[in-house]
Design a protein around this motif. Structure first.
Motif, PDB file in Angstrom:
ATOM      1  N   PRO A 164       7.353 -50.102   0.418  1.00  0.00           N
ATOM      2  CA  PRO A 164       7.209 -48.655   0.224  1.00  0.00           C
ATOM      3  C   PRO A 164       8.408 -47.897   0.784  1.00  0.00           C
ATOM      4  CG  PRO A 164       5.900 -49.349   2.092  1.00  0.00           C
ATOM      5  CD  PRO A 164       6.447 -50.613   1.480  1.00  0.00           C
ATOM      6  N   TRP A 165       8.743 -46.794   0.135  1.00  0.00           N
ATOM      7  CA  TRP A 165       9.802 -45.916   0.623  1.00  0.00           C
ATOM      8  C   TRP A 165       9.218 -44.854   1.538  1.00  0.00           C
ATOM      9  CZ3 TRP A 165      14.509 -47.600  -0.043  1.00  0.00           C
ATOM     10  CH2 TRP A 165      14.796 -48.417  -1.140  1.00  0.00           C
ATOM     11  N   TYR A 166       9.988 -44.467   2.535  1.00  0.00           N
ATOM     12  CA  TYR A 166       9.561 -43.440   3.476  1.00  0.00           C
ATOM     13  C   TYR A 166      10.506 -42.247   3.423  1.00  0.00           C
ATOM     14  CZ  TYR A 166       5.984 -46.248   5.775  1.00  0.00           C
ATOM     15  OH  TYR A 166       4.838 -46.957   6.039  1.00  0.00           O
ATOM     16  N   GLY A 167       9.933 -41.067   3.652  1.00  0.00           N
ATOM     17  CA  GLY A 167      10.703 -39.845   3.751  1.00  0.00           C
ATOM     18  C   GLY A 167      10.067 -38.950   4.799  1.00  0.00           C
ATOM     19  N   LEU A 168      10.560 -37.734   4.919  1.00  0.00           N
ATOM     20  CA  LEU A 168       9.914 -36.778   5.812  1.00  0.00           C
ATOM     21  C   LEU A 168       8.561 -36.388   5.237  1.00  0.00           C
ATOM     22  CD1 LEU A 168      12.822 -34.412   6.936  1.00  0.00           C
ATOM     23  CD2 LEU A 168      12.026 -36.560   7.956  1.00  0.00           C
ATOM     24  N   ASP A 169       7.593 -36.108   6.108  1.00  0.00           N
ATOM     25  CA  ASP A 169       6.244 -35.790   5.641  1.00  0.00           C
ATOM     26  C   ASP A 169       6.179 -34.383   5.067  1.00  0.00           C
ATOM     27  OD1 ASP A 169       6.151 -34.092   7.851  1.00  0.00           O
ATOM     28  OD2 ASP A 169       4.948 -35.471   9.056  1.00  0.00           O
ATOM     29  N   GLU A 170       4.959 -33.963   4.704  1.00  0.00           N
ATOM     30  CA  GLU A 170       4.788 -32.693   3.995  1.00  0.00           C
ATOM     31  C   GLU A 170       5.129 -31.475   4.844  1.00  0.00           C
ATOM     32  OE1 GLU A 170       1.003 -33.787   6.039  1.00  0.00           O
ATOM     33  OE2 GLU A 170       2.439 -34.813   4.731  1.00  0.00           O
ATOM     34  N   ALA A 171       5.296 -31.643   6.143  1.00  0.00           N
ATOM     35  CA  ALA A 171       5.683 -30.511   6.982  1.00  0.00           C
ATOM     36  C   ALA A 171       7.088 -30.019   6.626  1.00  0.00           C
ATOM     37  CB  ALA A 171       5.614 -30.886   8.456  1.00  0.00           C
ATOM     38  N   PHE A 172       7.908 -30.891   6.048  1.00  0.00           N
ATOM     39  CA  PHE A 172       9.241 -30.493   5.612  1.00  0.00           C
ATOM     40  C   PHE A 172       9.130 -29.899   4.213  1.00  0.00           C
ATOM     41  CE2 PHE A 172      13.117 -31.411   3.216  1.00  0.00           C
ATOM     42  CZ  PHE A 172      14.049 -30.729   3.986  1.00  0.00           C
TER      43      PHE A 172
END
Length: 232
Positions: free
Chosen positions: A34-42
C-alpha cells in the motif's frame, strides 16, 4: 546498512533498480504494497512523484508529494520558502533473490526509508551562495553523509517522534537539517483499526516549511487526487 535504496549498494552481484521519472497511476498500481500519504487533516495540493522498480519490474519504493512542488533553484531564498512534505513508501522485504536470478537483493529496513528521505531532501536543495560548478560536489558529499546517518538511527543526530499512522501512534526517527527535516519509521502489518492497509511498509518523509510535528499518515486508497493535482 541493509537497503534497496542506494543505487551503488542495492544488490550483491545483481541488477540495480530502474528509476522512473514522474510516476503514473499505472506505475503506482503495479506495487504489491500500500502507498502512504498525509492523512485527511492535510487539505493542500497532492501530487504523484517518483516510482522505483527493480530490473525485473518489481516496484520497490516511491513517493507522494504534498504542498508546493519541491524544486531545485539557484535562488536559494526562493527555494527555502517552499512548503512541502514528501512521503516515501518502501516495500518491507527480506534478503531475496533478484527476479532474474542473477543476484541477491538486500533487505529493506527503516534505514532504507531514512536514506531515501534524506537524499530526497538534498535533491531539492540549493544552499545559499553555492556556485553551479560546486553543487554536484556538495550533493555527493552530503548524500554520503545522509547514507551514514541513516545507518545510525540510534545515534545523536536522531530524536524520537510519535506520529499517527492510520490513527495509531507510531514511533519515528526524526532529525532536522539546515534545509528541512527527515523522518523514518515502519508500519505494522495490520494498519488501521478496520483491518485495512495491507502489509507493513517502511515510511520515510522529508519536508521544508511545514512542521513535521503536526503530520499524520494514512494508506492512500485512491490515488486519483494525486494525479489530478500533478496535472494541474
Amino acid at each position: 546498512m541493509e537497503t534497496t535504496s542506494r543505487e551503488a549498494d542495492q544488490t550483491a552481484d545483481g541488477p540495480t533498480p530502474a528509476f522512473h521519472g514522474r510516476g503514473t497511476l499505472d506505475d503506482y498500481a503495479r506495487a504489491s504494497f500500500p502507498w502512504y500519504g498525509l492523512d485527511e487533516a492535510f487539505t493542500g495540493q497532492r501530487r504523484l512523484m517518483q516510482v522505483a522498480a527493480a530490473a525485473d519490474g518489481v516496484v520497490q519504493h516511491g513517493s507522494l508529494g504534498h504542498g508546493d512542488a519541491p524544486s531545485i533553484r539557484s535562488d536559494a531564498a526562493a527555494s527555502m520558502r517552499e512548503r512541502f512534505a514528501v512521503v516515501v513508501t518502501v516495500a518491507a522485504s527480506p534478503v531475496r533473490r533478484s527476479g532474474d536470478g542473477t543476484g541477491v537483493l538486500e533487505a529493506t529496513t527503516v534505514s532504507s526509508a531514512a536514506w531515501l528521505a534524506g537524499s530526497g531532501l538534498l535533491a531539492h536543495t540549493w544552499p545559499p551562495q553555492l556556485d553551479h560548478a560546486l553543487r554536484d560536489d556538495w550533493l555527493d558529499q552530503q548524500t554520503e553523509t545522509a547514507f551514514v546517518l541513516a545507518d545510525d538511527l540510534d545515534g545523536p543526530e536522531w530524536s524520537q517522534l510519535s506520529l499517527p499512522v492510520n490513527g495509531e501512534p507510531t514511533p519515528f526517527h526524526y532529525r532536522e537539517t539546515d534545509y528541512g527535516w527527515v523522518l523514518a519509521g515502519s508500519t505494522s502489518s495490520t494498519a488501521g483499526s478496520d483491518g485495512t492497509g495491507g502489509p507493513g511498509v517502511h515510511l520515510g518523509a522529508y519536508g521544508r516549511g511545514m512542521s513535521a510535528y503536526g503530520l499524520g499518515f494514512s494508506v492512500v486508497h485512491d490515488l486519483a487526487p494525486y494525479e489530478q493535482d500533478a496535472l494541474a
